[in-house]
Design an enzyme around this catalytic site. Structure first.
Site, PDB file in Angstrom:
ATOM      1  CG  HIS A 126      -9.342   0.855  13.910  1.00 33.56           C
ATOM      2  ND1 HIS A 126      -8.981  -0.476  13.902  1.00 33.56           N
ATOM      3  CD2 HIS A 126      -9.930   1.078  12.700  1.00 33.56           C
ATOM      4  CE1 HIS A 126      -9.342  -1.022  12.750  1.00 33.56           C
ATOM      5  NE2 HIS A 126      -9.894  -0.095  11.996  1.00 33.56           N
ATOM      6  CG  HIS A 131     -10.906   1.856   2.678  1.00 33.17           C
ATOM      7  ND1 HIS A 131     -11.916   0.937   2.793  1.00 33.17           N
ATOM      8  CD2 HIS A 131     -10.375   1.943   3.936  1.00 33.17           C
ATOM      9  CE1 HIS A 131     -11.986   0.488   4.038  1.00 33.17           C
ATOM     10  NE2 HIS A 131     -11.074   1.106   4.763  1.00 33.17           N
ATOM     11  CG  ASN A 146      -7.580  -2.074  17.169  1.00 32.64           C
ATOM     12  OD1 ASN A 146      -8.011  -1.484  16.180  1.00 32.64           O
ATOM     13  ND2 ASN A 146      -8.153  -1.995  18.348  1.00 32.64           N
ATOM     14  NE  ARG A 191      -7.602  -0.449   9.469  1.00 35.82           N
ATOM     15  CZ  ARG A 191      -7.108  -1.621   9.859  1.00 35.82           C
ATOM     16  NH1 ARG A 191      -5.809  -1.780   9.993  1.00 35.82           N
ATOM     17  NH2 ARG A 191      -7.919  -2.625  10.110  1.00 35.82           N
TER      18      ARG A 191
HETATM   19  C1  HEM Z   1     -17.195  -0.263   6.992  1.00 36.77           C
HETATM   20  C2  HEM Z   1     -16.164   0.368   7.454  1.00 36.77           C
HETATM   21  C3  HEM Z   1     -14.747  -0.109   7.317  1.00 36.77           C
HETATM   22  C4  HEM Z   1     -14.239  -1.378   7.163  1.00 36.77           C
HETATM   23  C5  HEM Z   1     -14.993  -2.691   7.116  1.00 36.77           C
HETATM   24  C6  HEM Z   1     -12.802  -1.245   7.057  1.00 36.77           C
HETATM   25  C7  HEM Z   1     -11.929  -2.313   6.917  1.00 36.77           C
HETATM   26  C8  HEM Z   1     -10.575  -2.183   6.665  1.00 36.77           C
HETATM   27  C9  HEM Z   1      -9.663  -3.294   6.458  1.00 36.77           C
HETATM   28  C10 HEM Z   1     -10.029  -4.767   6.535  1.00 36.77           C
HETATM   29  C11 HEM Z   1      -8.452  -2.766   6.184  1.00 36.77           C
HETATM   30  C12 HEM Z   1      -7.154  -3.537   5.917  1.00 36.77           C
HETATM   31  C13 HEM Z   1      -6.443  -3.714   7.236  1.00 36.77           C
HETATM   32  C14 HEM Z   1      -5.141  -4.461   7.206  1.00 36.77           C
HETATM   33  O1  HEM Z   1      -4.782  -5.069   6.201  1.00 36.77           O
HETATM   34  O2  HEM Z   1      -4.438  -4.430   8.217  1.00 36.77           O
HETATM   35  C15 HEM Z   1      -8.577  -1.341   6.213  1.00 36.77           C
HETATM   36  C16 HEM Z   1      -7.564  -0.444   5.973  1.00 36.77           C
HETATM   37  C17 HEM Z   1      -7.694   0.915   6.064  1.00 36.77           C
HETATM   38  N1  HEM Z   1      -8.796   1.611   6.521  1.00 36.77           N
HETATM   39 FE1  HEM Z   1     -10.631   0.849   6.798  1.00 36.77          FE
HETATM   40  N2  HEM Z   1     -12.471   0.074   7.123  1.00 36.77           N
HETATM   41  C18 HEM Z   1     -13.618   0.800   7.300  1.00 36.77           C
HETATM   42  C19 HEM Z   1     -13.714   2.163   7.454  1.00 36.77           C
HETATM   43  C20 HEM Z   1     -12.658   3.020   7.469  1.00 36.77           C
HETATM   44  C21 HEM Z   1     -12.729   4.417   7.808  1.00 36.77           C
HETATM   45  C22 HEM Z   1     -13.996   5.124   8.268  1.00 36.77           C
HETATM   46  C23 HEM Z   1     -11.476   4.935   7.662  1.00 36.77           C
HETATM   47  C24 HEM Z   1     -10.988   6.338   7.888  1.00 36.77           C
HETATM   48  C25 HEM Z   1     -11.726   7.396   8.021  1.00 36.77           C
HETATM   49  C26 HEM Z   1     -10.623   3.857   7.222  1.00 36.77           C
HETATM   50  C27 HEM Z   1      -9.308   3.986   6.900  1.00 36.77           C
HETATM   51  C28 HEM Z   1      -8.498   2.946   6.484  1.00 36.77           C
HETATM   52  C29 HEM Z   1      -7.152   3.137   5.964  1.00 36.77           C
HETATM   53  C30 HEM Z   1      -6.480   4.472   5.702  1.00 36.77           C
HETATM   54  C31 HEM Z   1      -6.641   1.858   5.708  1.00 36.77           C
HETATM   55  C32 HEM Z   1      -5.248   1.502   5.192  1.00 36.77           C
HETATM   56  C33 HEM Z   1      -4.356   1.276   6.394  1.00 36.77           C
HETATM   57  C34 HEM Z   1      -2.914   1.032   6.089  1.00 36.77           C
HETATM   58  O3  HEM Z   1      -2.508   1.079   4.933  1.00 36.77           O
HETATM   59  O4  HEM Z   1      -2.180   0.806   7.070  1.00 36.77           O
HETATM   60  N3  HEM Z   1     -11.366   2.709   7.144  1.00 36.77           N
HETATM   61  N4  HEM Z   1      -9.885  -1.003   6.523  1.00 36.77           N
END
Ligand code: HEM
Length: 329
Positions: free
Chosen positions: A70, A192, A95, A66
């Site tokens: 970002h 995700h 972030n 992630r």
């Molecule tokens: C429409 C696009 C996206 C939205 C709205 C989105 C939104 C989010 C949100 C709200 C979270 C939870 C954050 C938290 O609780 O701190 C999350 C987690 C995550 N996102 Fe996304 N995301 C998007 C695209 C992506 C992309 C493109 C990737 C990687 C290529 C990604 C990888 C991740 C990962 C791996 C997590 C888990 C992080 C953790 O466990 O620390 N996301 N995302």
């Protein structure tokens, strides 16, 4: 005549490139093996460092994937997300939940000892994201390297990042700005398949989703709703974390898409990939639905990551190789 037609083709090619990538998107090129002579152990140092941290804290893999995303969506893939200071990207709301800073710091310390001033923090982020996917049993792809680190980091620019309430149109627009098409969007959100979300980003779906009544988002599978409500009670801890890919959060696989088909997506933005026709067909392709050309999620993920990792690259003119990742030189 030959000269005229080849000139015409060149102009057409340039026009095509210019319309595909906004000028801010690609200004410098990267290549696989960039450090093979200047710092031959660069990639293995990053890999070993990620492995070491993953061993004691497996959830770090999701954090690192992630973090790279970002980084790339704000000022391009230039490690601007790592910079400390007042009002830097790191301080912006989207972030605040990022994790894995210590892994990047650890890798950089070792890289500076091995080859001082050679390996950029932006490359460490790209490599660590790849290693994280591989460690969670996903694909291993070649990461083109040779990025420069940026000198600018503005918290206000974090608004470029997609949010969990974004419509599919908004999500598409945000990705298109960086030359990423609808397939890239669906594929990359498939990231995700690992990791977790805090309740605060989706709890509204479970209780007061509609303005007319005390009801849940109708796209949530009714048999899944009680489970989610138990995980995130209405007045419970907003920071409590829930798996984004129920049943398979530690594995980099296509079950995330199966969960979307079953109404078991966690984020509203994720579940919409299934409700919107233009994105649904890609989800179906990842699920191997009969009659559609099947797509292999992991292979496509590697491809789309290479595209994402090349967003807005800096050059020697507007970048540098930082000595420490959290401050400009
Ligand atoms: C429409 C696009 C996206 C939205 C709205 C989105 C939104 C989010 C949100 C709200 C979270 C939870 C954050 C938290 O609780 O701190 C999350 C987690 C995550 N996102 Fe996304 N995301 C998007 C695209 C992506 C992309 C493109 C990737 C990687 C290529 C990604 C990888 C991740 C990962 C791996 C997590 C888990 C992080 C953790 O466990 O620390 N996301 N995302």
């Amino acid at each position: 005549m030959y000269q005229k037609s080849s000139m015409f083709i060149m102009i057409l090619t340039l026009l095509a490139v210019a319309t595909t990538f906004p000028s801010s998107v690609q200004s410098q090129s990267t290549r696989v093996g960039f450090y093979s002579s200047s710092c031959p152990r660069a990639e293995s140092i990053v890999t070993e460092t990620v492995q070491k941290h993953f061993k004691s804290s497996p959830s770090i893999a999701a954090g690192l994937l992630r973090m790279h995303f970002h980084d790339c969506f704000v000022q391009g893939c230039d490690a601007s997300v790592l910079l400390n200071g007042e009002n830097t990207e790191k301080t912006a709301v989207p972030n605040l939940g990022l994790r894995g800073w210590e892994v990047i710091d650890d890798a950089k310390t070792q890289l500076e000892a091995a080859c001082p001033g050679v390996v950029s923090c932006a490359d460490i982020l790209a490599l660590a994201a790849r290693d994280s996917v591989f460690l969670t049993k996903g694909i291993n792809w070649n990461v083109p390297t040779g990025r420069f680190d940026g000198r600018v980091s503005l918290g206000s620019e974090a608004k470029n990042l997609p949010g969990p309430r974004d419509s599919i149109d908004v999500q598409k627009t945000k990705f298109q700005t960086f030359g990423l098409n609808t397939q890239d969007l669906v594929t990359l959100v498939g990231g995700h398949t690992i990791g977790t979300s805090a309740c605060q980003f989706f709890r509204y779906r479970l209780y007061n989703f509609t303005t007319t009544g005390n009801s849940a988002d109708p796209t949530i599978n009714p048999s899944f709703l009680p489970q989610l409500r138990t995980l995130c009670p209405q007045d419970g801890d907003a920071a409590k974390r829930v798996d984004l890919d129920t049943g398979s959060a530690a594995l980099f696989d296509a079950t995330f898409f199966k969960n979307l088909e079953d109404g078991r997506g966690i984020l509203e933005s994720d579940q919409k990939l299934w409700t919107d026709a233009s994105t649904k067909s890609f989800v179906q392709q990842f699920l191997g639905v009969r009659g559609l050309q099947a797509l292999n999620f992991n292979i496509e993920f590697g491809r789309s990551m290479v595209k994402m990792s090349n967003i807005g690259l800096k050059s020697a003119a507007n970048g540098e190789i930082r000595r420490i990742c959290f401050a400009i030189n």
